[in-house]
Design an enzyme around this catalytic site. Structure first.
Site, mmCIF file in Angstrom:
data_model
loop_
_atom_site.group_PDB
_atom_site.id
_atom_site.type_symbol
_atom_site.label_atom_id
_atom_site.label_comp_id
_atom_site.label_asym_id
_atom_site.label_seq_id
_atom_site.Cartn_x
_atom_site.Cartn_y
_atom_site.Cartn_z
ATOM 1 N N HIS A 72 -23.065 -7.202 -75.206
ATOM 2 C CA HIS A 72 -23.159 -7.667 -73.826
ATOM 3 C C HIS A 72 -22.110 -7.020 -72.917
ATOM 4 C CE1 HIS A 72 -26.383 -10.607 -73.851
ATOM 5 N NE2 HIS A 72 -26.062 -10.801 -75.112
ATOM 6 N N PHE A 73 -20.864 -7.371 -73.088
ATOM 7 C CA PHE A 73 -19.798 -6.827 -72.253
ATOM 8 C C PHE A 73 -18.722 -6.257 -73.167
ATOM 9 C CE2 PHE A 73 -21.616 -10.464 -69.965
ATOM 10 C CZ PHE A 73 -22.078 -9.816 -68.843
#
Length: 58
Positions: free
Chosen positions: A31-32
């Site tokens: 995701h990040f």
């Protein structure tokens, strides 16, 4: 795919389960880069699997 790591206690009205989260989980890395997050869709699946232990007992 079973997401629940440990079932501590379950009965007709409640279920206590444990899920161990680590930064090396493959879900966290995608995701990040600087702020790993566990996807909400998998959290909902984790809740559904936890509830199923109470339902299965009956």
């Amino acid at each position: 795919m079973l997401l629940v790591d440990k079932v501590v206690d379950y009965n007709d009205k409640s279920t206590k389960t444990i899920k161990y989260f680590t930064n090396s989980d493959p879900f966290m890395l995608g995701h990040f880069k600087d702020f790993p997050m566990y996807p909400a869709v998998l959290l909902v699946e984790l809740l559904a699997q936890s509830i199923s232990f109470s339902i299965y007992k009956n």
